[in-house]
Design a protein around this motif. Structure first.
Motif, PDB file in Angstrom:
ATOM      1  N   SER A 134      10.332  -3.762   5.721  1.00  0.00           N
ATOM      2  CA  SER A 134      10.020  -4.425   4.456  1.00  0.00           C
ATOM      3  C   SER A 134       8.562  -4.250   4.088  1.00  0.00           C
ATOM      4  N   ARG A 135       7.696  -4.249   5.095  1.00  0.00           N
ATOM      5  CA  ARG A 135       6.268  -4.056   4.832  1.00  0.00           C
ATOM      6  C   ARG A 135       5.965  -2.639   4.365  1.00  0.00           C
ATOM      7  N   ALA A 136       6.776  -1.676   4.776  1.00  0.00           N
ATOM      8  CA  ALA A 136       6.501  -0.281   4.442  1.00  0.00           C
ATOM      9  C   ALA A 136       6.452  -0.077   2.927  1.00  0.00           C
ATOM     10  N   MET A 137       7.488  -0.554   2.222  1.00  0.00           N
ATOM     11  CA  MET A 137       7.505  -0.362   0.774  1.00  0.00           C
ATOM     12  C   MET A 137       6.568  -1.328   0.068  1.00  0.00           C
ATOM     13  N   THR A 138       6.316  -2.497   0.644  1.00  0.00           N
ATOM     14  CA  THR A 138       5.335  -3.397   0.042  1.00  0.00           C
ATOM     15  C   THR A 138       3.954  -2.758   0.059  1.00  0.00           C
ATOM     16  N   THR A 139       3.614  -2.139   1.177  1.00  0.00           N
ATOM     17  CA  THR A 139       2.338  -1.433   1.292  1.00  0.00           C
ATOM     18  C   THR A 139       2.281  -0.279   0.303  1.00  0.00           C
ATOM     19  N   ALA A 140       3.377   0.469   0.180  1.00  0.00           N
ATOM     20  CA  ALA A 140       3.422   1.571  -0.778  1.00  0.00           C
ATOM     21  C   ALA A 140       3.277   1.068  -2.207  1.00  0.00           C
ATOM     22  N   THR A 141       3.842  -0.089  -2.489  1.00  0.00           N
ATOM     23  CA  THR A 141       3.721  -0.671  -3.828  1.00  0.00           C
ATOM     24  C   THR A 141       2.276  -1.009  -4.152  1.00  0.00           C
ATOM     25  N   PHE A 142       1.553  -1.574  -3.182  1.00  0.00           N
ATOM     26  CA  PHE A 142       0.132  -1.861  -3.393  1.00  0.00           C
ATOM     27  C   PHE A 142      -0.633  -0.577  -3.733  1.00  0.00           C
ATOM     28  N   SER A 143      -0.361   0.476  -2.994  1.00  0.00           N
ATOM     29  CA  SER A 143      -1.061   1.741  -3.222  1.00  0.00           C
ATOM     30  C   SER A 143      -0.783   2.289  -4.616  1.00  0.00           C
ATOM     31  N   CYS A 144       0.493   2.272  -5.029  1.00  0.00           N
ATOM     32  CA  CYS A 144       0.853   2.807  -6.340  1.00  0.00           C
ATOM     33  C   CYS A 144       0.237   1.999  -7.473  1.00  0.00           C
ATOM     34  N   ILE A 145       0.230   0.680  -7.332  1.00  0.00           N
ATOM     35  CA  ILE A 145      -0.350  -0.155  -8.385  1.00  0.00           C
ATOM     36  C   ILE A 145      -1.854   0.044  -8.458  1.00  0.00           C
ATOM     37  N   LYS A 146      -2.510   0.182  -7.302  1.00  0.00           N
ATOM     38  CA  LYS A 146      -3.947   0.447  -7.307  1.00  0.00           C
ATOM     39  C   LYS A 146      -4.254   1.769  -8.006  1.00  0.00           C
ATOM     40  N   GLN A 147      -3.483   2.796  -7.712  1.00  0.00           N
ATOM     41  CA  GLN A 147      -3.689   4.095  -8.345  1.00  0.00           C
ATOM     42  C   GLN A 147      -3.439   4.027  -9.849  1.00  0.00           C
ATOM     43  N   SER A 148      -2.354   3.378 -10.251  1.00  0.00           N
ATOM     44  CA  SER A 148      -2.030   3.308 -11.676  1.00  0.00           C
ATOM     45  C   SER A 148      -3.051   2.478 -12.437  1.00  0.00           C
ATOM     46  N   THR A 149      -3.601   1.446 -11.802  1.00  0.00           N
ATOM     47  CA  THR A 149      -4.658   0.657 -12.449  1.00  0.00           C
ATOM     48  C   THR A 149      -5.896   1.501 -12.679  1.00  0.00           C
ATOM     49  N   SER A 150      -6.284   2.264 -11.682  1.00  0.00           N
ATOM     50  CA  SER A 150      -7.487   3.080 -11.800  1.00  0.00           C
ATOM     51  C   SER A 150      -7.344   4.158 -12.862  1.00  0.00           C
ATOM     52  N   LEU A 151      -6.123   4.635 -13.091  1.00  0.00           N
ATOM     53  CA  LEU A 151      -5.899   5.682 -14.078  1.00  0.00           C
ATOM     54  C   LEU A 151      -5.473   5.121 -15.429  1.00  0.00           C
ATOM     55  N   GLY A 152      -5.655   3.810 -15.623  1.00  0.00           N
ATOM     56  CA  GLY A 152      -5.437   3.201 -16.932  1.00  0.00           C
ATOM     57  C   GLY A 152      -3.995   2.983 -17.310  1.00  0.00           C
ATOM     58  N   CYS A 153      -3.108   2.812 -16.328  1.00  0.00           N
ATOM     59  CA  CYS A 153      -1.689   2.639 -16.624  1.00  0.00           C
ATOM     60  C   CYS A 153      -1.125   1.316 -16.114  1.00  0.00           C
ATOM     61  N   PHE A 154      -1.967   0.403 -15.707  1.00  0.00           N
ATOM     62  CA  PHE A 154      -1.494  -0.903 -15.242  1.00  0.00           C
ATOM     63  C   PHE A 154      -2.621  -1.908 -15.460  1.00  0.00           C
ATOM     64  N   PRO A 155      -2.295  -3.139 -15.886  1.00  0.00           N
ATOM     65  CA  PRO A 155      -3.351  -4.149 -16.075  1.00  0.00           C
ATOM     66  C   PRO A 155      -4.138  -4.383 -14.790  1.00  0.00           C
ATOM     67  N   ARG A 156      -5.428  -4.621 -14.931  1.00  0.00           N
ATOM     68  CA  ARG A 156      -6.287  -4.817 -13.763  1.00  0.00           C
ATOM     69  C   ARG A 156      -5.932  -6.125 -13.051  1.00  0.00           C
ATOM     70  N   LEU A 157      -5.858  -6.046 -11.720  1.00  0.00           N
ATOM     71  CA  LEU A 157      -5.515  -7.193 -10.885  1.00  0.00           C
ATOM     72  C   LEU A 157      -6.550  -7.333  -9.771  1.00  0.00           C
ATOM     73  N   LYS A 158      -6.558  -8.485  -9.138  1.00  0.00           N
ATOM     74  CA  LYS A 158      -7.452  -8.713  -8.005  1.00  0.00           C
ATOM     75  C   LYS A 158      -6.958  -7.914  -6.809  1.00  0.00           C
ATOM     76  N   ILE A 159      -7.835  -7.098  -6.248  1.00  0.00           N
ATOM     77  CA  ILE A 159      -7.497  -6.264  -5.099  1.00  0.00           C
ATOM     78  C   ILE A 159      -8.417  -6.638  -3.941  1.00  0.00           C
ATOM     79  N   ILE A 160      -7.829  -6.940  -2.797  1.00  0.00           N
ATOM     80  CA  ILE A 160      -8.592  -7.339  -1.615  1.00  0.00           C
ATOM     81  C   ILE A 160      -8.595  -6.190  -0.624  1.00  0.00           C
ATOM     82  N   HIS A 161      -9.779  -5.837  -0.166  1.00  0.00           N
ATOM     83  CA  HIS A 161      -9.930  -4.773   0.830  1.00  0.00           C
ATOM     84  C   HIS A 161      -9.763  -5.401   2.209  1.00  0.00           C
TER      85      HIS A 161
END
Length: 839
Positions: free
Chosen positions: A422-449
C-alpha cells in the motif's frame, strides 16, 4: 590547456584553437559568414533586456562543437542520482529499501491474482489451471520484466521516473509545453544535458518540429500526461484497499467464525495505521519494512517449492504458451473476462518506474531480476500445483495452498507485506503530484522533506489524508476483492497505456532508434494493454466505475489548473509595463524611493509586470532598490545550487531595478527560510555587479568614447579564470577574491602599461558606490511585495469558460499554497497587492 568543462552555454575544451564569433544577449552564437572580419559589428545597447531588443558582442571562444561532442562532455556540476558510487554496506541497505518501497505492490499480487481470475472462469479441469498459469507467467515476463525493467526504466529523466518525468524529458527536447515561460538560458543549466537530434535523422527533426508548431499536438500530449497521472493517483486509492483486504481475508481460512464484516473492520484499522506512519518517510519506513518484505519473498519461494514437490510438478508445462490457446478455446468469453484478473500479477510495475527517484536504475533492475521475479514465479507455480489437486479452493487460492503448520506465520508476514504494498503506490503518488505541481499542472500543496540525506523523499499531508478517506470509502462500499480487483485493473492499465505512448515518443524523438524497434514496442505492448483494458471495461458496472469517476475528477482538476495558469501568464505577458513609461518616470519612478530592498514576486520571467505599476499608484513610496523575483520551475530534475539564480538589470543603473529568476527543478524541494534566501540573493547580486563592472572595464579599453553609465549591461564577460561567460549564466559560481583574481587573470600586458588610467579608477569607484548602496539598502530591511494576479472571464465569454475560470480555477487558486509560503516570512515584512485581469 583548459580542462573540459561546461559553463553556461559555452564550452571550453582541451584545445588551444579558438575562433571569433558574435553572441546575442541570450548567449547564443550568431553566424557571421558574410562578414568574416567581424571586428566592427554593431553593438546597440538598451536599458531593457526585453525580447524586443537584441545586441551583439564579438567574443573569443573555443572551436565549434557538434552535438556528439556535447553529449560526450562530462559536466562536473550536474547532480546525478543520489545513490551512485556508494559503499557495499549502503548497497545492501538500498536493496532492503528498494524492496520496501518499490516492490511491495507487485510482491503481494499472488494473494489475489488466481482468486480473481477463477471467479470469472471457474476451474473445470487441469488444463484450465495450466492455461491460467501460462497467462500469468507470460504477463509477468512481458510487462514487468521486458517492458518496465529492461526498457521503460531507461527512459528516466536523470534518475526521475513517472509520467511527468517522461513529459519533462520530451519538453526539454522539444518546446511542447503549453506554458510560454521557457527561456533560452534554461538550456544552459548543466543538468539539462540535451541529446540534440542528429541532422541525419529527419524523423526526429520532423517530430520535434511537429510538436513545437502544432497546438493540437501539445494539447494532446498534455492530456495524455494528465490522464496517466490521474490514473496513478487513482491507483494510490485502490492499491491499499486491494492489498489489505486480500491479506486480511486469510482469517476466514484460519478462523471459520470470521465473516466479511470482520475483515472490513480489521482492514479499516490497518489502513488508519498505514497512513499515519507515512509521514516518517521512505528512508526510515523503507529500511524497517525492507527485511520484512525480504522474508515475504523468501516465503513465497519456499511455499512454491513445497507445493511443487508435494502436489504436481507437471505445472512446469505452464511455460509452454500453447496452454494459453487451450485456455481460451475451452472457456471462450469467460477466459476473456479473466484477463482483468490476470493483469493483477503485473500490478506495481508502474510503481517501479514512478518510485525510481528514490533509487538507482541498476538497483531496481538487479533486485527484480534476481530476487523478486524468481520468487513470484515459484509462488505462482506452487499455487497452480495445489489447485491441480484441489479444484474447489480457488476462492482463497493462496492461503489455502499454505501448509497448515506455517499458516499463521505466513498470514502475519502477508499482512505486513500488504501494508508495505500500500505504501508503494502512496509513495509513487507523492512523487507524481510533486512533479506535476512543479510543471504547472497541479495546485501547489505543502510538501515535507523527510530525509536530510536524499532530496527526493517527500511527504504531502493533504494528499495522504485525502487518499486515506477515499480508500476507506472504497473498502466500506466495495468489500469484494473481485470488484476491487476490476477497479485495480482499470487504474493500472490507464497508467500503463499512457506510459507506452510516451516512451514510444521518447524512442522516436530522443533515443532515435530504428523505426522497426519503435513500432514493435508500440504494437506489442499497446496491443496487449488494450486487450486487457477491453476486459476490465466490460465489467465496469460491478462497482469499479467509482475509480473511473475519481480519475476523471482528478484529471479535470489538473487540466483546469493548467488552463487557468496558462491564461493568467499569457495575460500578464501581454499587459506588462512599457520600458518607455519607466524611462519617462525617471529614477524616482514618479514617487518617493524609501531606503530598503523590495522583492516583488511575480511569475514573469521577462519584462516588467503590470502589477508593479499598481504598486506605484497604490503605495505612497517604493523602496530604493527593487528586485523582480520570479520562481521558475524548469523541465529538469535538479538545478545545482550554484546555477540557481539569473540576474538582469532593468533600466539604467540609477534606477536600481533588477530582475532575478530563481530556478528550481521539479525534483528540488525548497527548504531555505527567508533569511537564507535573502542572503543567497544578495550575494549573487553583488557578484553580478562585480561581473558587470569587469565587462565595462574591458569595453572601455576598446572604446573610450562609450558612456557605459547611461546604458544597461552588455551580455558577455571574461571571468577570472579566463573563460568566456554570458551574463545570463548563474551568478553563484564559486571563485575566490573576485577583484584580485580579475586583475591577475584578465589584465593583459598592454593593459598593464597604463595602470593609472582614470577610467579604471572611476569604474572602481562606481562599483564600490553601488555595492555600498546595496549593503545599506539591505541594512534598512527587506520587504516582500507580493503581487496576486487574479483572472476573471470577460462578460462576453462562453458560459463554460466563465464557470471554469470564475469558480473552479478561482477556488483552486484561493486554496492552494502560495509560492513564498516555504520562506516563512513574518507579516511585518509582507506587503500584498491584488490585481484582476479580464481574460
Amino acid at each position: 590547456m583548459a580542462e573540459g568543462r561546461s559553463n553556461g552555454g559555452l564550452v571550453s575544451v582541451n584545445s588551444m584553437e579558438f575562433r571569433w564569433v558574435y553572441q546575442d544577449e541570450e548567449g547564443y552564437e550568431i553566424d557571421n559568414d558574410d562578414n568574416p572580419g567581424g571586428g566592427e559589428g554593431d553593438s546597440t545597447l538598451h536599458d531593457s533586456d526585453d525580447e524586443d531588443y537584441t545586441e551583439k558582442k564579438l567574443i573569443r571562444t573555443g572551436p565549434r562543437i557538434d552535438s556528439f561532442d556535447v553529449e560526450a562532455l562530462e559536466v562536473p556540476s550536474a547532480q546525478r542520482n543520489d545513490y551512485e558510487d556508494v559503499t557495499l554496506g549502503r548497497r545492501i541497505m538500498l536493496v532492503f529499501q528498494t524492496l520496501g518501497v518499490v516492490f511491495g505492490d507487485v510482491g503481494t499480487s499472488p494473494l489475489y491474482t488466481f482468486s480473481v481470475m477463477f471467479s470469472k472462469a471457474p476451474v473445470e479441469g487441469n488444463e484450465d489451471v495450466l492455461g491460467a498459469l501460462s497467462l500469468v507467467l507470460y504477463t509477468l515476463i512481458l510487462i514487468p520484466l521486458i517492458k518496465y525493467v529492461l526498457i521503460v526504466l531507461w527512459a528516466n529523466d536523470d534518475g526521475e521516473g513517472g509520467t511527468f518525468a517522461l513529459y519533462s524529458l520530451i519538453c526539454r527536447h522539444a518546446k511542447a509545453s503549453l506554458l510560454p515561460d521557457q527561456l533560452p538560458s534554461d538550456a544552459r543549466i548543466s543538468s539539462f544535458r540535451l541529446k540534440l537530434p542528429s541532422p541525419e535523422l529527419e524523423r526526429s527533426l520532423k517530430i520535434k518540429e511537429r510538436l513545437e508548431t502544432s497546438l493540437t499536438m501539445k494539447k494532446l500530449l498534455l492530456m495524455l500526461v494528465l490522464a496517466g497521472t490521474s490514473m496513478v493517483i487513482a491507483d494510490g486509492v485502490v492499491t491499499p484497499a486491494m492489498s489489505v483486504i486480500s491479506a486480511v481475508s486469510g482469517l476466514k481460512i484460519g478462523v471459520s467464525a470470521v465473516t466479511q464484516e470482520h475483515v472490513v473492520m480489521i482492514s479499516v484499522a490497518f489502513l488508519l495505521v498505514l497512513f499515519s506512519v507515512q509521514k516518517y518517510g521512505t528512508s526510515k519506513v523503507g529500511l524497517i519494512v525492507g527485511p520484512a518484505l525480504f522474508i515475504w519473498f523468501c516465503s513465497l519461494g519456499g511455499i512454491g517449492i513445497y507445493n511443487l514437490v508435494k502436489y504436481d510438478t507437471r505445472v512446469l508445462r505452464g511455460f509452454n504458451p500453447v496452454y494459453i490457446y487451450y485456455f481460451f478455446k475451452r472457456n471462450s468469453t469467460n477466459a476473456w473476462y479473466s484477463l482483468g484478473g490476470c493483469l493483477l500479477c503485473a500490478t506495481g510495475s508502474e510503481a517501479m518506474f514512478a518510485d525510481l527517484c528514490y533509487f538507482s536504475v541498476r538497483s531496481v533492475q538487479l533486485t527484480f531480476v534476481f530476487l523478486v521475479l524468481p520468487c513470484l514465479v515459484l509462488g505462482y507455480l506452487g499455487q497452480a500445483a495445489y489447485l491441480m489437486a484441489n479444484h474447489g479452493d480457488t476462492t482463497q487460492a493462496f492461503f489455502s495452498s499454505v501448509p497448515s503448520g506455517a499458516f499463521w506465520p505466513v498470514f502475519l508476514i502477508a499482512n505486513v507485506a500488504a501494508l508495505i504494498a500500500s505504501r508503494a503506490m502512496t509513495t509513487a503518488t507523492f512523487s507524481c503530484i510533486k512533479q506535476s505541481t512543479s510543471l504547472g499542472c497541479f495546485p501547489r500543496l505543502k510538501i515535507i522533506h523527510t530525509s536530510r540525506k536524499f532530496m527526493g523523499q517527500i511527504y504531502i499531508p493533504v494528499v495522504n489524508w485525502f487518499l486515506l478517506a477515499l480508500t476507506l470509502v472504497l473498502v466500506c462500499n466495495i468489500s469484494s476483492i473481485y470488484e476491487i480487483g476490476n477497479a485495480y485493473g482499470i487504474a493500472e492499465l490507464g497508467v500503463m497505456m499512457m506510459s507506452t505512448v510516451l516512451v514510444t515518443l521518447v524512442m522516436l524523438l530522443i533515443w532515435q532508434i530504428h523505426i522497426l524497434i519503435v513500432l514493435s514496442f508500440a504494437i506489442i505492448f499497446l496491443g496487449l494493454e488494450l486487450t486487457f483494458f477491453s476486459s476490465v471495461l466490460w465489467s465496469v458496472g460491478d462497482g469499479s466505475w467509482i475509480i473511473l469517476v475519481f480519475a476523471v475528477v482528478t484529471f479535470l482538476i489538473m487540466y483546469i489548473w493548467n488552463y487557468g495558469s496558462k491564461l493568467k501568464y499569457e495575460t500578464e505577458v501581454k499587459q506588462k509595463m512599457s520600458m518607455d513609461l519607466l524611462r519617462e518616470l525617471g529614477p524616482n519612478l514618479g514617487t518617493v524611493r524609501a531606503p530598503g530592498i523590495g522583492l516583488l514576486y511575480n511569475e514573469l520571467a521577462k519584462g516588467v509586470p503590470e502589477i508593479f505599476g499598481h504598486f506605484l499608484t497604490t503605495l505612497p513610496a517604493v523602496h530604493s532598490m527593487i528586485i523582480f523575483v520570479c520562481i521558475k520551475y524548469v523541465p529538469v530534475p535538479v538545478v545545482p545550487q550554484n546555477e540557481r539564480f539569473l540576474f538582469r538589470r532593468v533600466c539604467p543603473k540609477s534606477y536600481h531595478i533588477f530582475r532575478c529568476v530563481a530556478r528550481y527543478g521539479y525534483k528540488d524541494v525548497r527548504k531555505e527560510n527567508h533569511q537564507t534566501f535573502e542572503q543567497l540573493l544578495i550575494e549573487s547580486l553583488e557578484k553580478f555587479i562585480h561581473r558587470e563592472a569587469q565587462e565595462r572595464s574591458l569595453e572601455s579599453d576598446g572604446d573610450k568614447d562609450s558612456d557605459s553609465e547611461e546604458h544597461s549591461l552588455s551580455k558577455v564577460l571574461i571571468a577570472p579564470n579566463g573563460g568566456v561567460y554570458s551574463l545570463g549564466v548563474p551568478l553563484l559560481a564559486d571563485f575566490k577574491d573576485t577583484t584580485k583574481s580579475f586583475s591577475e587573470a584578465s589584465t593583459s600586458d598592454e593593459q598593464s602599461e597604463t595602470p593609472t588610467d582614470p577610467s579604471i579608477f572611476d569604474a572602481q569607484k562606481n562599483l564600490e558606490k553601488e555595492l555600498f548602496f546595496i549593503r545599506k539598502a539591505k541594512e534598512c530591511g527587506v520587504v516582500y511585495l507580493l503581487g496576486h494576479g487574479n483572472i476573471r472571464a470577460r462578460k462576453d465569454s462562453w458560459f463554460i469558460k466563465k464557470l471554469v475560470i470564475n469558480y473552479f480555477y478561482a477556488f483552486l487558486r484561493k486554496n492552494c499554497r502560495r509560492e513564498v509560503a516555504n520562506l516563512s516570512i513574518s507579516h511585518s515584512q509582507l506587503m500584498q497587492v491584488s490585481m484582476t485581469y479580464m481574460v
